[in-house]
Design a protein around this motif. Structure first.
Motif, PDB file in Angstrom:
ATOM      1  N   ARG A 169     -13.735  21.865 -90.951  1.00 52.41           N
ATOM      2  CA  ARG A 169     -12.525  21.060 -90.410  1.00 52.41           C
ATOM      3  C   ARG A 169     -11.506  22.539 -91.036  1.00 52.41           C
ATOM      4  NH1 ARG A 169     -11.738  18.796 -96.845  1.00 52.41           N
ATOM      5  NH2 ARG A 169     -12.788  20.468 -97.866  1.00 52.41           N
ATOM      6  N   SER A 170     -11.733  23.324 -90.427  1.00 55.28           N
ATOM      7  CA  SER A 170     -11.344  25.082 -90.354  1.00 55.28           C
ATOM      8  C   SER A 170      -9.952  24.100 -88.988  1.00 55.28           C
ATOM      9  CB  SER A 170     -12.011  26.099 -89.007  1.00 55.28           C
ATOM     10  OG  SER A 170     -12.408  25.535 -87.595  1.00 55.28           O
ATOM     11  N   ASN A 171      -8.537  25.341 -89.236  1.00 55.45           N
ATOM     12  CA  ASN A 171      -7.222  24.974 -88.599  1.00 55.45           C
ATOM     13  C   ASN A 171      -7.854  25.005 -87.046  1.00 55.45           C
ATOM     14  OD1 ASN A 171      -5.924  23.464 -90.472  1.00 55.45           O
ATOM     15  ND2 ASN A 171      -5.164  25.662 -90.628  1.00 55.45           N
ATOM     16  N   ILE A 172      -8.819  26.156 -86.399  1.00 54.53           N
ATOM     17  CA  ILE A 172      -8.749  26.823 -85.252  1.00 54.53           C
ATOM     18  C   ILE A 172      -9.579  25.661 -84.046  1.00 54.53           C
ATOM     19  CG2 ILE A 172      -7.827  29.070 -86.020  1.00 54.53           C
ATOM     20  CD1 ILE A 172     -11.131  30.524 -85.671  1.00 54.53           C
ATOM     21  N   VAL A 173     -10.498  25.543 -85.445  1.00 54.46           N
ATOM     22  CA  VAL A 173     -12.147  24.393 -84.402  1.00 54.46           C
ATOM     23  C   VAL A 173     -12.132  23.045 -84.989  1.00 54.46           C
ATOM     24  CG1 VAL A 173     -14.089  24.135 -83.659  1.00 54.46           C
ATOM     25  CG2 VAL A 173     -13.471  26.118 -83.908  1.00 54.46           C
ATOM     26  N   GLY A 174     -12.172  22.474 -85.755  1.00 55.51           N
ATOM     27  CA  GLY A 174     -12.694  22.021 -86.675  1.00 55.51           C
ATOM     28  C   GLY A 174     -11.829  20.747 -86.324  1.00 55.51           C
ATOM     29  N   LEU A 175     -10.571  20.633 -87.010  1.00 57.63           N
ATOM     30  CA  LEU A 175      -9.117  19.766 -86.745  1.00 57.63           C
ATOM     31  C   LEU A 175      -8.823  19.677 -85.407  1.00 57.63           C
ATOM     32  CD1 LEU A 175      -7.333  18.583 -89.800  1.00 57.63           C
ATOM     33  CD2 LEU A 175      -6.330  20.525 -88.733  1.00 57.63           C
ATOM     34  N   PRO A 176      -8.109  20.569 -85.282  1.00 61.06           N
ATOM     35  CA  PRO A 176      -8.115  20.259 -83.378  1.00 61.06           C
ATOM     36  C   PRO A 176      -9.237  19.663 -82.877  1.00 61.06           C
ATOM     37  CG  PRO A 176      -8.462  22.501 -83.772  1.00 61.06           C
ATOM     38  CD  PRO A 176      -8.177  22.063 -84.991  1.00 61.06           C
ATOM     39  N   MET A 177     -10.534  19.762 -83.076  1.00 61.23           N
ATOM     40  CA  MET A 177     -11.365  18.985 -82.227  1.00 61.23           C
ATOM     41  C   MET A 177     -11.337  17.509 -82.515  1.00 61.23           C
ATOM     42  SD  MET A 177     -14.415  19.939 -80.504  1.00 61.23           S
ATOM     43  CE  MET A 177     -14.316  18.817 -79.308  1.00 61.23           C
ATOM     44  N   ALA A 178     -10.951  17.421 -83.866  1.00 62.30           N
ATOM     45  CA  ALA A 178     -10.637  15.768 -84.078  1.00 62.30           C
ATOM     46  C   ALA A 178      -9.608  15.064 -83.830  1.00 62.30           C
ATOM     47  CB  ALA A 178     -11.042  15.578 -85.442  1.00 62.30           C
ATOM     48  N   MET A 179      -8.612  15.761 -83.342  1.00 64.51           N
ATOM     49  CA  MET A 179      -7.259  14.813 -83.084  1.00 64.51           C
ATOM     50  C   MET A 179      -7.629  14.657 -81.083  1.00 64.51           C
ATOM     51  SD  MET A 179      -4.640  17.893 -84.478  1.00 64.51           S
ATOM     52  CE  MET A 179      -4.060  17.569 -86.397  1.00 64.51           C
ATOM     53  N   LEU A 180      -8.287  16.057 -81.130  1.00 61.97           N
ATOM     54  CA  LEU A 180      -8.316  16.101 -79.174  1.00 61.97           C
ATOM     55  C   LEU A 180      -9.623  14.474 -78.880  1.00 61.97           C
ATOM     56  CD1 LEU A 180      -8.977  19.518 -78.467  1.00 61.97           C
ATOM     57  CD2 LEU A 180      -7.558  17.537 -77.663  1.00 61.97           C
ATOM     58  N   LEU A 181     -10.882  14.432 -79.736  1.00 62.03           N
ATOM     59  CA  LEU A 181     -11.830  13.878 -79.743  1.00 62.03           C
ATOM     60  C   LEU A 181     -10.883  12.437 -80.388  1.00 62.03           C
ATOM     61  CD1 LEU A 181     -15.118  15.114 -81.139  1.00 62.03           C
ATOM     62  CD2 LEU A 181     -14.610  13.569 -78.319  1.00 62.03           C
ATOM     63  N   GLN A 182     -10.504  11.744 -80.642  1.00 58.27           N
ATOM     64  CA  GLN A 182      -9.234  10.973 -81.256  1.00 58.27           C
ATOM     65  C   GLN A 182      -8.437  10.818 -80.653  1.00 58.27           C
ATOM     66  OE1 GLN A 182      -6.333   9.108 -82.452  1.00 58.27           O
ATOM     67  NE2 GLN A 182      -5.720  10.894 -83.421  1.00 58.27           N
ATOM     68  N   LYS A 183      -7.472  11.795 -79.554  1.00 55.14           N
ATOM     69  CA  LYS A 183      -6.995  11.134 -78.316  1.00 55.14           C
ATOM     70  C   LYS A 183      -7.691  10.060 -76.823  1.00 55.14           C
ATOM     71  CE  LYS A 183      -2.150  13.643 -77.735  1.00 55.14           C
ATOM     72  NZ  LYS A 183      -2.041  13.813 -78.772  1.00 55.14           N
TER      73      LYS A 183
END
Ligand code: NAD
Length: 294
Positions: A169-183
């Motif tokens: 859930r890092s700011n640079i990978v995990g978190l934005p990845m989750a947001m992109l997949l959710q989008k």
């Protein structure tokens, strides 16, 4: 089952070729050359290597790159005043502050100080906020997770309705990845170091993104057959037989995972090459934004 190998080198080459063509067109039509400024604080060898490879890629694609190096004991004011100088420089379209910064510096304040329109890493809180919100679009998407999305798309992996599990859930990978997949209409679960039963989550995942930083932690028997595996991890492990005394492995145990997965990215040659390719694409985009405002 033997998984489809998602060839990040080939996909990254495609992205870079498209960028190079557009950069050439921009020069011809607008007499304009995109420019990327890199800011390196201190002498961390890994960070210096990353910055150099980004600069070399700029040269290859016809993008101007200007490197700025500050000493490891640079003050907050030194870093922020360099950033504001670059914000005001019309020849600079993208500003990349290499992370991590030395511990005494306030990373959040530095990232905040980068002009939104030059935030080619996509780490400005406004860009991240827009990424998180429905119906909003960031100007720039963080390069590594964006690269993962392009790989999934290129491999024909359906994200809509898919169960996606992000480990990390890092700011640079995990978190934005989750947001992109959710989008992209996936049902997203974020797992992390406090997750109680990681395997339970992995076993129902159609898409697994591993961004953990633990060599070969995810094994084939933890995965659902047919799942698509994106391995972001880059870890050095000792290998006396390798020329350099080490080899690179991911966060996924490739051999066992490839037996079970439907598709998988190798390490190296998977996500790694995509990160720089997406940075080049973001720099081109920053130049397009600058031209549109002229
Ligand atoms: P990080 O250390 O910031 O985050 C790691 C995450 O893993 C944390 O959120 C933590 O909660 C989670 N985690 C740790 N132990 C865990 C466990 N046992 N079970 C479940 N989750 C656990 O790391 P990062 O910056 O996100 O990087 C992750 C990996 O990706 C590293 O190997 C890094 O080198 C690599 N990376 C690669 C690229 C690339 O371009 N391919 C870019 C950035 C990072």
């Amino acid at each position: 089952m033997s998984a489809q190998i998602i060839d990040g080198k080939a996909v990254a080459a495609k992205v870079r070729d498209q960028v190079a063509v557009k950069v050439a067109e921009m020069k011809e039509k607008h007499n304009y050359t995109p420019g990327l400024a890199t800011v390196l604080v201190g002498e961390d060898p890994a960070s210096a290597t990353y910055v150099r490879s980004k600069q070399r890629m700029c040269e290859r694609l016809g993008i101007r790159s200007v490197g700025h190096t500050l000493p490891a004991d640079a003050s907050q004011e030194d870093v922020e005043s360099l950033v504001s100088q670059l914000n005001a420089d019309p020849e600079v379209n993208g500003i990349l502050v290499q992370l991590p910064l030395p511990k005494h510096l306030d990373e959040e304040a530095v990232l905040n100080s980068i002009s939104l329109e030059k935030d080619v890493d996509g780490f400005h809180p406004v860009n991240i906020g827009r990424l998180a919100m429905k119906g909003r679009e960031p100007l720039f998407i963080p390069c590594t997770p964006h690269g993962c999305m392009v790989l999934l798309e290129d491999a024909g992996v359906e994200t809509s309705g898919a169960e996606a599990v992000i480990v990390g859930r890092s700011n640079i990978v995990g978190l934005p990845m989750a947001m992109l997949l959710q989008k992209a209409n996936a049902t997203v679960t974020i797992c992390h170091s406090r997750t109680k039963d990681l395997v339970e989550h992995l076993k129902r995942a159609d898409i697994v993104v591993a961004a953990i930083g633990i060599p070969e932690m995810i094994k084939g028997d933890m995965l659902k057959p047919g799942t698509a595996v994106i391995d972001v991890g880059i870890n050095r492990v000792d290998d006396p037989e390798a020329k350099r005394g080490y080899r690179l492995v991911g966060d996924v145990d490739y051999d066992s995972a490839a037996e079970v997965a439907g598709a998988i990215t190798p390490v190296p040659g998977g996500v790694g090459p995509m990160t720089i390719a997406m940075l080049m694409q973001n720099t081109l985009r920053a130049a397009e934004i600058a031209i549109s405002k002229q």
